[in-house]
Motif scaffolding. Structure first.
Motif, mmCIF file in Angstrom:
data_model
loop_
_atom_site.group_PDB
_atom_site.id
_atom_site.type_symbol
_atom_site.label_atom_id
_atom_site.label_comp_id
_atom_site.label_asym_id
_atom_site.label_seq_id
_atom_site.Cartn_x
_atom_site.Cartn_y
_atom_site.Cartn_z
ATOM 1 N N ALA A 275 1.818 7.204 -3.681
ATOM 2 C CA ALA A 275 1.213 7.142 -2.347
ATOM 3 C C ALA A 275 1.919 6.101 -1.488
ATOM 4 C CB ALA A 275 -0.267 6.825 -2.463
ATOM 5 N N VAL A 276 2.182 4.935 -2.067
ATOM 6 C CA VAL A 276 2.884 3.877 -1.328
ATOM 7 C C VAL A 276 4.296 4.329 -0.969
ATOM 8 C CG1 VAL A 276 3.826 1.540 -1.507
ATOM 9 C CG2 VAL A 276 1.491 2.013 -2.286
ATOM 10 N N GLU A 277 4.981 4.967 -1.909
ATOM 11 C CA GLU A 277 6.333 5.470 -1.629
ATOM 12 C C GLU A 277 6.304 6.481 -0.482
ATOM 13 O OE1 GLU A 277 9.967 7.964 -3.773
ATOM 14 O OE2 GLU A 277 8.035 7.748 -4.785
ATOM 15 N N GLY A 278 5.318 7.361 -0.506
ATOM 16 C CA GLY A 278 5.221 8.372 0.541
ATOM 17 C C GLY A 278 4.955 7.800 1.918
ATOM 18 N N PHE A 279 4.327 6.626 1.968
ATOM 19 C CA PHE A 279 4.025 5.987 3.253
ATOM 20 C C PHE A 279 5.133 5.044 3.719
ATOM 21 C CE2 PHE A 279 -0.886 6.266 2.587
ATOM 22 C CZ PHE A 279 -0.826 7.623 2.859
ATOM 23 N N THR A 280 6.115 4.778 2.861
ATOM 24 C CA THR A 280 7.180 3.825 3.188
ATOM 25 C C THR A 280 8.296 4.515 3.957
ATOM 26 O OG1 THR A 280 6.680 2.537 1.196
ATOM 27 C CG2 THR A 280 8.819 2.173 2.224
ATOM 28 N N GLU A 281 8.703 3.919 5.073
ATOM 29 C CA GLU A 281 9.753 4.487 5.920
ATOM 30 C C GLU A 281 10.929 3.526 6.027
ATOM 31 O OE1 GLU A 281 8.358 5.844 9.683
ATOM 32 O OE2 GLU A 281 6.674 6.966 8.855
ATOM 33 N N GLY A 282 12.088 4.096 6.352
ATOM 34 C CA GLY A 282 13.278 3.284 6.556
ATOM 35 C C GLY A 282 13.939 2.881 5.257
ATOM 36 N N GLU A 283 14.675 1.773 5.309
ATOM 37 C CA GLU A 283 15.433 1.308 4.150
ATOM 38 C C GLU A 283 15.001 -0.071 3.677
ATOM 39 O OE1 GLU A 283 19.511 1.446 5.241
ATOM 40 O OE2 GLU A 283 19.600 3.647 5.350
ATOM 41 N N LYS A 284 14.718 -0.966 4.637
ATOM 42 C CA LYS A 284 14.411 -2.356 4.273
ATOM 43 C C LYS A 284 12.895 -2.544 4.183
ATOM 44 C CE LYS A 284 16.727 -5.810 5.666
ATOM 45 N NZ LYS A 284 17.285 -6.914 6.494
ATOM 46 N N VAL A 285 12.453 -3.065 3.035
ATOM 47 C CA VAL A 285 11.016 -3.197 2.753
ATOM 48 C C VAL A 285 10.692 -4.637 2.377
ATOM 49 C CG1 VAL A 285 9.133 -2.475 1.235
ATOM 50 C CG2 VAL A 285 10.848 -0.810 1.966
ATOM 51 N N LEU A 286 9.607 -5.144 2.954
ATOM 52 C CA LEU A 286 9.066 -6.440 2.564
ATOM 53 C C LEU A 286 7.771 -6.209 1.799
ATOM 54 C CD1 LEU A 286 9.002 -9.557 2.637
ATOM 55 C CD2 LEU A 286 7.759 -9.387 4.802
ATOM 56 N N ASP A 287 7.717 -6.730 0.591
ATOM 57 C CA ASP A 287 6.543 -6.590 -0.275
ATOM 58 C C ASP A 287 5.788 -7.921 -0.269
ATOM 59 O OD1 ASP A 287 4.698 -5.907 -2.188
ATOM 60 O OD2 ASP A 287 6.126 -5.714 -3.843
ATOM 61 N N LEU A 288 4.787 -8.029 0.625
ATOM 62 C CA LEU A 288 3.960 -9.238 0.659
ATOM 63 C C LEU A 288 2.897 -9.163 -0.444
ATOM 64 C CD1 LEU A 288 3.269 -10.015 4.440
ATOM 65 C CD2 LEU A 288 4.646 -11.333 2.838
ATOM 66 N N TYR A 289 2.461 -10.319 -0.929
ATOM 67 C CA TYR A 289 1.524 -10.357 -2.064
ATOM 68 C C TYR A 289 2.107 -9.540 -3.222
ATOM 69 C CZ TYR A 289 -1.604 -11.564 1.839
ATOM 70 O OH TYR A 289 -2.173 -12.117 2.956
ATOM 71 N N ALA A 290 3.366 -9.822 -3.546
ATOM 72 C CA ALA A 290 4.146 -8.946 -4.424
ATOM 73 C C ALA A 290 3.693 -8.954 -5.869
ATOM 74 C CB ALA A 290 5.619 -9.335 -4.344
ATOM 75 N N GLY A 291 2.978 -10.006 -6.302
ATOM 76 C CA GLY A 291 2.564 -10.077 -7.703
ATOM 77 C C GLY A 291 3.765 -10.044 -8.619
#
Length: 421
Positions: A275-291
């Motif tokens: 679900a998260v992958e399907g909502f992610t757009e573009g190339e550069k991603v910031l993962d806040l609260y990354a655990g």
């Protein structure tokens, strides 16, 4: 006092709602269609919670609970409710709270799905907390929601306490030596981590007994707890085996250690990741609260350029090890979400603690990033973050609900937020 009537709804925290004249009573372990009789109730947080009640007529929504401790143990309020009905109620509750109608995806497994459990060791029993009684403990013989091996883990703890004469925790007096036994399982790998949370450091002899009773563990920790708070946390020290256990979800292997968060349902995790992958757009991603890099590494394996920020330095250490282990192009740094400069990212993923984003919400609004994926197990916190901050800049484009927590009223949401133009 005696009030009899039909349960007509479910509260946000999963209690049956009985309306009688101008009053409402909240009844644990009761479901729509049940006819119940309430004899006693206590006021808590402005609500009347039934403490002495009986079931007169069963709802057609009911099923036979699998666990012998159901009705006392605080772990599962909804085990007596058919699973399809659980999903409908969760989706309905999410919509009532947030105003968002969303598809809900069920867990592939609803038994033995939890990959972690914290068994409390007290003078009144060893097991899990009793519902509605902060000083009550249900002495467990099984836990079909956690693991088929639960009796083995509990027997090992009882044998260890008996042989060493270490005292379990007294909840009332706040005294004792052994407080919790935390067990983590790799559901897809078979790995087991055992972590004893105690208020004393172990002697050499005690450690040998500990290792003997838990020789089946791949990773064995002793955590020293220096406060009286009733939580399963302490300074974890490895005493035998590997420093990590492994869990594998699709093509990603995750290292797991004590005191770092990992989603509790390994079987449903791939649904959330997709679900998260399907909502992610573009190339550069910031993962806040990354655990430990749960989302970031999965996305990096699929070609995204990922950076992650996490306040817990131990989790960051594990996240970077996870990235290296998986050959993933992701980099994780220690930092506070609300102090993180958000640069030229295409998507920001946030999976905040239950209290929500708070100041980090305003940071996102000012950042100008076009896409935000908000992951949350607390719809009330999401609503507050959206209404107070995110709504200024973002609109809700899509939402998927994933049942990570069968037999409880909780649900995980992945919400896609798109910048307004």
């Amino acid at each position: 006092m005696k009030v009899t009537g039909e349960i007509m709804g479910i509260s946000e925290n999963g209690l049956g709602v009985l309306k009688y004249e101008d009053r409402e009573f909240y009844v644990p372990f009761a479901y729509p269609g049940d006819v119940v009789s309430v004899k006693k109730a206590k006021r808590r947080f402005g609500r009347k919670i039934a403490t002495d009640f009986g079931l007169i007529e069963e709802s057609p929504l009911r099923q036979r609970p699998r666990c012998v401790h159901f009705g006392r143990c605080g772990g599962c309020l909804w085990q007596g409710l058919k699973y399809k009905e659980q999903l409908l109620l969760k989706a309905g509750a999410f919509e009532r709270i947030t105003g968002i109608s969303a598809e809900i995806k069920g867990s592939p497994r609803i038994w033995s799905f939890r990959n972690v459990s914290n068994f409390i060791a007290t003078t009144s029993g060893i097991g899990l907390k009793e519902y509605g009684n902060p000083l009550g403990v249900v002495g467990l013989t099984e836990c079909p929601v956690f693991s088929k091996k639960t009796p083995k883990y509990l027997d090992a703890l009882k044998g260890f306490l008996s042989e060493t004469s270490l005292k379990p925790w007294d909840l009332r007096r706040k005294t004792g030596e052994v407080h919790y036994l935390q067990v983590k399982e790799g559901k897809f790998t078979g790995d087991v981590m055992v972590n004893l949370i105690a208020h004393v450091k172990p002697s050499g002899g005690v450690l040998e007994v500990f290792k003997g009773y838990f020789s089946f563990a791949d990773s064995l920790y002793w955590s020293v707890k220096e406060n009286e708070r009733d939580d399963p946390r302490g300074d974890a020290q490895l005493v035998a085996g590997e420093p990590y256990i492994r869990e594998r979800v699709e093509d990603v292997t995750y290292l797991i250690r004590p005191n770092s968060f990992f989603q509790t349902n390994s079987y449903a995790l791939h649904i959330l990741l997709k679900a998260v992958e399907g909502f992610t757009e573009g190339e550069k991603v910031l993962d806040l609260y990354a655990g430990v890099g749960t989302f970031g590494i999965y996305l990096a394996k699929r070609g995204f350029e990922v950076e992650g920020v996490e306040v817990n330095p131990f989790a960051v250490e594990v996240a970077n090890k996870n990235a290296e282990l998986n050959g993933a192009g992701a980099r994780f740094m220690v930092g506070k979400a609300e102090e993180t400069p958000i640069g030229e990212y295409d998507t920001v993923i946030v999976d905040p603690p239950r209290k929500g984003l708070n100041e980090a919400g305003e940071l996102l609004v000012k950042s100008g990033v076009e896409n935000v994926v908000y992951v949350s197990c607390n719809p009330r916190a999401f609503k507050l973050d959206y209404e107070n901050h995110l709504k200024k800049t973002y609109r809700v484009e899509d939402t998927v609900l994933i049942d990570m927590f069968p037999h409880t009223p909780h649900v995980e949401a992945a919400v896609k937020l798109k910048k307004k133009w």
